[in-house]
Scaffold this active site. Structure first.
Site, PDB file in Angstrom:
ATOM      1  N   TYR A 146      24.994  34.681  62.314  1.00 47.57           N
ATOM      2  CA  TYR A 146      25.651  35.787  63.027  1.00 47.57           C
ATOM      3  C   TYR A 146      26.120  36.822  62.015  1.00 47.57           C
ATOM      4  CZ  TYR A 146      25.906  35.388  68.032  1.00 47.57           C
ATOM      5  OH  TYR A 146      25.590  35.420  69.354  1.00 47.57           O
ATOM      6  N   GLU A 204      27.375  40.295  63.115  1.00 46.53           N
ATOM      7  CA  GLU A 204      27.802  41.523  63.806  1.00 46.53           C
ATOM      8  C   GLU A 204      28.479  42.460  62.817  1.00 46.53           C
ATOM      9  OE1 GLU A 204      30.062  40.750  67.366  1.00 46.53           O
ATOM     10  OE2 GLU A 204      28.441  39.485  68.158  1.00 46.53           O
ATOM     11  N   ASP A 262      10.258  59.958  69.557  1.00 48.42           N
ATOM     12  CA  ASP A 262      10.015  58.519  69.672  1.00 48.42           C
ATOM     13  C   ASP A 262       8.583  58.328  69.173  1.00 48.42           C
ATOM     14  OD1 ASP A 262       9.151  56.046  70.511  1.00 48.42           O
ATOM     15  OD2 ASP A 262       9.964  56.197  72.535  1.00 48.42           O
ATOM     16  N   THR A 299       9.407  51.760  67.555  1.00 47.61           N
ATOM     17  CA  THR A 299       9.225  50.317  67.474  1.00 47.61           C
ATOM     18  C   THR A 299       8.535  50.047  66.133  1.00 47.61           C
ATOM     19  OG1 THR A 299       7.161  50.549  68.685  1.00 47.61           O
ATOM     20  CG2 THR A 299       9.079  49.838  69.950  1.00 47.61           C
ATOM     21  N   LYS A 331       3.747  48.406  66.414  1.00 48.88           N
ATOM     22  CA  LYS A 331       2.501  49.029  66.887  1.00 48.88           C
ATOM     23  C   LYS A 331       1.654  49.389  65.652  1.00 48.88           C
ATOM     24  CE  LYS A 331       4.454  50.377  71.310  1.00 48.88           C
ATOM     25  NZ  LYS A 331       5.901  50.561  71.363  1.00 48.88           N
ATOM     26  N   ARG A 334       7.976  42.530  66.229  1.00 50.06           N
ATOM     27  CA  ARG A 334       8.299  43.141  67.519  1.00 50.06           C
ATOM     28  C   ARG A 334       9.770  43.552  67.508  1.00 50.06           C
ATOM     29  NH1 ARG A 334       5.655  43.749  71.989  1.00 50.06           N
ATOM     30  NH2 ARG A 334       3.877  42.862  70.898  1.00 50.06           N
TER      31      ARG A 334
HETATM   32  N1  DSN Z   1       4.960  49.314  76.225  1.00 49.96           N
HETATM   33  C1  DSN Z   1       4.626  50.205  75.154  1.00 49.96           C
HETATM   34  C2  DSN Z   1       3.199  50.627  75.190  1.00 49.96           C
HETATM   35  O1  DSN Z   1       2.377  49.786  75.477  1.00 49.96           O
HETATM   36  O2  DSN Z   1       2.896  51.768  74.928  1.00 49.96           O
HETATM   37  C3  DSN Z   1       5.531  51.336  75.074  1.00 49.96           C
HETATM   38  O3  DSN Z   1       6.805  50.832  74.963  1.00 49.96           O
END
Ligand code: DSN
Length: 412
Positions: A52, A54, A198, A224, A227, A233
């Site tokens: 933990y 925080e 984003d 994120t 990707k 993730r």
């Molecule tokens: N779910 C994602 C995508 O597949 O583009 C976006 O968050």
């Protein structure tokens, strides 16, 4: 790997291995997915999971965080170097919470913001009415130009100048073209709006310099990390120093509790991997492959939204060939190819039954495929779409797809 799991829980072990085999035996076309290195996987399944922490490095609500602070600081510093960011928060657990924290830091409920419509390439968290973003804030939505199916910056500037939103959002989940981030910066400057992107889909391309990277001149950039960036993730927020405190407070204690430090360790590993010449080559090849796949599909008669791609993804208008997006997704899946049904600009169907599919090349490129293989991928896709009602033929295609994939192993 996984020897203990195999002994302790055979069912879950078998399912995890079955999922690995599905990933290895099929053509993965979902543009938001990737295959991470074993180093990233090992960091994710590791000891910081047990802690933990925080708070932030040097200011935690629990003892025993000396090592964890070093991990989190290393992740922050590597990310700053990779993207040229002034401030980085590596704690968001995923893309939606990262966007939620950015809005919470900069907006009050009911404030006006401007983002892209989901059906034309945005994301649920960019102001859709069923999502917290559309429910909490007064999100206005822009789309693409009907003729070109690309962003019309003059039209966006006009909405901005009329509506005076407090925040303007760029960065998309289904937009195959380059984004002119400098134009967004100047629109925001004209109306005094926060400038946010984003970049979840294109983060790897931005990090590698293959797509314009907005981080140094935008107020806040979320992404994120799993990707094109090819990490665990999870997500991060990068921002200007002047709003750093607001962003950090919005993440913790505003939205999250204990950060997932094992995932933060894996993010640090991924940032190191992304800051290499090999990763730059990889990002360049993603785009070359997407262009080659688009050209091959166009030669086979498929209509590509906006006529092609500049990045890692393509939107294929399947209705032109007389097949709905959902039927195309199902036929491809039976043939061992994975994509997602997707709305296309000026959609006449619904998100559940849309007119297209979204495909991309990050996974195929990670597996070492080049332009030549994209012709074969397009041919497999075409065969499966033409055989959509013939399960025996689709099963035969799947066998051939698996043989093809075996030439490009990734996990042993
Ligand atoms: N779910 C994602 C995508 O597949 O583009 C976006 O968050």
């Amino acid at each position: 790997m996984f020897e203990e799991l195999a002994k302790e829980d055979k069912l879950i072990y078998d399912l995890i291995i079955a999922e690995k085999e599905r990933q290895m035996d099929g053509i993965e076309l979902i543009p938001s997915e990737n295959l991470v290195t074993k180093a990233v996987l090992e960091a994710m399944g590791s000891y910081p999971n047990n802690k933990y922490s925080e708070g932030y490095p040097g200011k935690r609500y629990y003892g025993g965080n000396e090592v964890i602070d070093k991990i989190e600081n290393e992740a922050i510093n590597r990310c700053k170097t990779l993207f040229g960011a002034e401030h980085v928060n590596v704690q968001p657990n995923s893309g939606s919470p990262a966007n939620m924290a950015a809005y919470a830091a900069l907006l009050s409920p009911g404030d006006k913001a401007l983002g892209m419509k989901l059906t034309e390439g945005g994301h649920l968290t960019h102001g859709h009415k069923v999502n917290f973003s559309g429910k909490t804030y007064n999100f206005l939505q822009y789309g693409v130009d009907k003729e070109t199916e690309t962003l019309d910056y003059d039209a966006i500037a006009e909405i901005a100048s009329k509506e005076k939103p407090k925040l303007i959002l760029s960065g998309y989940t289904a937009y195959p073209r380059k984004i002119d981030f400098k134009k967004f910066r100047s629109i925001c400057d004209e109306v005094g709006a926060y400038c946010m992107a984003d970049i979840a889909h294109i983060a790897g391309l931005c990090a590698a310099g293959v797509h314009e990277n907005p981080v140094s001149y935008f107020d806040v950039v979320t992404t994120t990390t799993h990707k094109t960036l090819r990490g665990p993730r999870s997500a991060i927020i990068m921002c200007k120093e002047e709003i750093a405190e607001k962003i950090d407070k919005a993440v913790f204690p505003g939205l999250q509790g204990g950060p997932h430090e094992h995932t933060i360790a894996a993010k640090a590993v991924a940032f190191k991997e992304a800051n290499t010449p090999e990763f730059k080559n990889y990002a360049e090849q993603i785009v070359k492959n997407a262009k080659a796949l688009g050209e091959a599909l166009a030669d086979l008669g498929y209509r590509l939204v906006s006529g092609g791609t500049d990045n890692h993804l393509l939107l294929v208008d399947t209705r032109v060939g007389g097949i709905s997006g959902i039927d195309a997704e199902k036929a491809l899946e039976k043939g061992g190819m994975y994509c997602n049904k997707n709305t296309i600009p000026f959609e006449t169907g619904s998100p559940w039954d849309p007119s297209g599919i979204r495909i991309g090349t990050p996974v195929l490129t990670t597996r070492g495929m080049k332009e030549k293989e994209m012709n074969e991928v397009a041919s497999f896709m075409d065969q499966a779409l033409k055989a959509k009602d013939d399960d025996a033929k689709l099963a035969e295609i799947k066998v051939n797809v698996t043989k093809f994939c075996k030439q490009f192993p990734f996990y042993d």
